[in-house]
Design an enzyme around this catalytic site. Sequence first.
Site, mmCIF file in Angstrom:
data_model
loop_
_atom_site.group_PDB
_atom_site.id
_atom_site.type_symbol
_atom_site.label_atom_id
_atom_site.label_comp_id
_atom_site.label_asym_id
_atom_site.label_seq_id
_atom_site.Cartn_x
_atom_site.Cartn_y
_atom_site.Cartn_z
ATOM 1 N N GLU A 1 0.834 -1.208 0.000
ATOM 2 C CA GLU A 1 0.000 0.000 0.000
ATOM 3 C C GLU A 1 0.868 1.257 0.000
ATOM 4 O O GLU A 1 0.393 2.340 0.361
ATOM 5 C CB GLU A 1 -0.929 0.017 1.221
ATOM 6 C CG GLU A 1 -1.973 -1.085 1.233
ATOM 7 C CD GLU A 1 -3.074 -0.863 0.194
ATOM 8 O OE1 GLU A 1 -3.153 0.225 -0.378
ATOM 9 O OE2 GLU A 1 -3.835 -1.823 -0.046
ATOM 10 N N HIS B 1 -3.792 1.618 8.877
ATOM 11 C CA HIS B 1 -4.920 0.982 8.191
ATOM 12 C C HIS B 1 -5.180 -0.375 8.836
ATOM 13 O O HIS B 1 -4.238 -1.139 9.077
ATOM 14 C CB HIS B 1 -4.617 0.786 6.701
ATOM 15 C CG HIS B 1 -5.546 -0.186 6.043
ATOM 16 N ND1 HIS B 1 -6.911 -0.029 6.084
ATOM 17 C CD2 HIS B 1 -5.323 -1.341 5.369
ATOM 18 C CE1 HIS B 1 -7.482 -1.043 5.451
ATOM 19 N NE2 HIS B 1 -6.538 -1.852 5.017
HETATM 20 ZN ZN LIG Z 1 -7.078 -3.617 3.997
#
Ligand SMILES: [Zn+2]
Length: 273
Positions: free
Chosen positions: A122, A145
């Site tokens: 990410e 996250h």
């Molecule tokens: Zn996720």
Amino acid sequence: MDKSFLQSSYLDKVIKEMALVAGYLWAKGWAERNAGNISVNVTGHVETGQAELVSFPEKKLEKAYPSLAGAFILLSGIGTRMRDLAGDPVGNTCMIRITDDGEGFQNLDDGTVRDKLQPTSELPTHLAIHEMLVIRNAGEKAVVHTHVNELIALTHIKKFTDEKAINDLLWAMHPETVVFVPHGIGFVPYCLPGSEKIACATLKALEDHNVILWEKHGCLAIGDDVQDAFDQIDILAKSAQIYFLCKSAGFEPQGMNKKDLDEIRKNYLKDIF
Ligand SMILES: [Zn+2]
């Protein structure tokens, strides 16, 4: 290779905090398998010069982040389990430096010490958020996250797939949520995880919120530090838990009424409202 420039009491503190919060995420059941990721902008806290950096190869990024040029970002590693990060934070995080033109990065863990641990998949979303925070000159340095069960469950209920409706519910469930998450969550309708679309929608939602809820996926929070980001998610999760506890017991929760909410805002949030 001497990597003593990656050691300082400040970085130790950040890494310990990442480990602590990673352990919480796992213990709460919000981090199955390798779900979740954490990053912290530690620019200004890494003592290094060009001499040490020259040996680290540069990798091109798909997109340039000019406002992050020269920045140092500490991230959870790709495929890292939060429970592993909790037990061995140094072995499951990596430090990157954005190149001077903002178009690439150097992985300061490329080499022998951490056996080429790469940053989270990410990475583009984390970099886009850190760049926005730098441009905004914001105090927030951390991004977390995670997959919060109760908040995800709420987004499976049609009437709560609406930003106002879900915030009204979360605020009504507990006074603390009104005080500590005064702007509520930014709601992002379902998008393919890891896509450009979800990254753009998240950046837009972060203009007005510190916590973003991705429909049927999870949430992302920014905070002054990792614990601050976690606290906001935790408070919202508590509100959602209270809602489902009442529903499981067969009751529709009463929730605080408008008068209660206005009174809290008037007493605790004078500067905001
Ligand atoms: Zn996720």
